[in-house]
Design an enzyme around this catalytic site. Structure first.
Site, mmCIF file in Angstrom:
data_model
loop_
_atom_site.group_PDB
_atom_site.id
_atom_site.type_symbol
_atom_site.label_atom_id
_atom_site.label_comp_id
_atom_site.label_asym_id
_atom_site.label_seq_id
_atom_site.Cartn_x
_atom_site.Cartn_y
_atom_site.Cartn_z
ATOM 1 N N LYS A 42 55.711 42.265 18.858
ATOM 2 C CA LYS A 42 54.925 42.638 17.741
ATOM 3 C C LYS A 42 53.536 42.286 17.902
ATOM 4 C CE LYS A 42 57.278 38.958 15.542
ATOM 5 N NZ LYS A 42 57.658 37.954 14.704
ATOM 6 N N ASP A 102 48.686 44.392 23.455
ATOM 7 C CA ASP A 102 47.675 43.316 23.049
ATOM 8 C C ASP A 102 47.039 42.783 24.244
ATOM 9 O OD1 ASP A 102 49.996 42.157 23.651
ATOM 10 O OD2 ASP A 102 50.085 40.491 22.091
ATOM 11 N N ASP A 105 49.311 40.496 31.085
ATOM 12 C CA ASP A 105 49.297 39.378 31.739
ATOM 13 C C ASP A 105 49.900 39.326 33.170
ATOM 14 O OD1 ASP A 105 48.638 36.181 31.655
ATOM 15 O OD2 ASP A 105 50.654 36.169 31.445
ATOM 16 N N LYS A 133 44.121 40.111 31.614
ATOM 17 C CA LYS A 133 43.848 39.188 32.410
ATOM 18 C C LYS A 133 44.693 39.406 33.881
ATOM 19 C CE LYS A 133 45.705 35.068 29.490
ATOM 20 N NZ LYS A 133 47.066 34.503 29.524
ATOM 21 N N PHE A 154 45.162 30.775 27.274
ATOM 22 C CA PHE A 154 45.948 31.430 26.136
ATOM 23 C C PHE A 154 45.193 31.645 25.083
ATOM 24 C CE2 PHE A 154 49.675 31.102 23.368
ATOM 25 C CZ PHE A 154 50.353 31.852 24.084
ATOM 26 N N ASP A 161 50.203 35.892 18.877
ATOM 27 C CA ASP A 161 50.768 34.565 18.074
ATOM 28 C C ASP A 161 50.635 33.389 19.273
ATOM 29 O OD1 ASP A 161 53.058 35.542 19.785
ATOM 30 O OD2 ASP A 161 54.100 33.888 18.808
#
Ligand code: 5GP
Ligand code: MG
Length: 179
Positions: A42, A102, A105, A133, A154, A161
């Protein structure tokens, strides 16, 4: 906000909006006007919504699709294994794909999605992430288009979220004390 948790703004809404316009220009210069933006759900939904309208202003006419991969669940540590929950419904053979996430990582999610889509006889695939990142990378993947590089903190907000909270924030925050 739960006790012990703190959210510090990293990128406010105007800063993100300016960067999204710049990204759209970079994407159209590299890929041309005909592309299909495939967002990873999402987390990428807010970014993709803004990006497709910036792409329109940059002269593109993007198609829009989504892939849904398994998520972190309620914690802040990735399960390490990625699963497909929802696939792109249409035939994307022959199309130029812009895969949009989004945040990259470890790189496992976007690498998994890229491999899946490359099996579909597409013409070209490039990757775009709002946040990168690179210090956490575990697979050999460099996104083609990056909004902002972030340190190993984070983050949440702007569709991203923390345990299903913070997606609604207009900017991006670093959640301190996140478990
Ligand atoms: P990767 O597969 O590259 O390790 O992780 C990609 C996904 O993990 C991202 O698309 C995002 O959904 C989630 N993720 C990675 N880092 C963060 C973070 O700092 N905050 C949040 N909320 N999600 C993250
Ligand atoms: Mg994501």
């Amino acid at each position: 906000m739960p006790p012990g948790e703190d959210a510090r703004v990293l990128f406010d809404a105007p800063t993100i909006a300016r960067r999204v316009e710049g990204l759209a220009d970079e994407i159209v210069a590299a890929m041309g006007e005909r592309l299909v933006a495939v967002g990873l759900l999402k987390g990428a939904f807010v970014f993709l919504a803004d990006l497709i309208r910036a792409l329109d202003r940059a002269g593109a006419r993007p198609g829009v699709e989504f892939l849904r991969l398994s998520s972190y669940g309620l914690g802040t540590v990735s399960a390490g294994q990625v699963h497909l929950i929802g696939d792109v419904p249409t035939d994307i053979a022959g199309r130029r794909i812009l895969l949009v996430d989004d945040i990259v990582d470890t790189g496992r999610s976007i690498a998994y999605a890229a491999t899946l889509l490359r099996q579909r006889d597409i013409t070209d695939l490039k990757t775009c992430t709002l946040l990168d990142k690179p210090s956490r990378r575990e697979v050999d993947l460099v996104p083609d288009f990056v909004g902002f590089e972030v340190p190993d903190v984070f983050v949440a907000g702007y569709g991203i979220d923390y345990a299903e909270r913070y997606r609604h924030l207009p900017g991006i925050v670093a959640v301190e004390g996140a478990k």
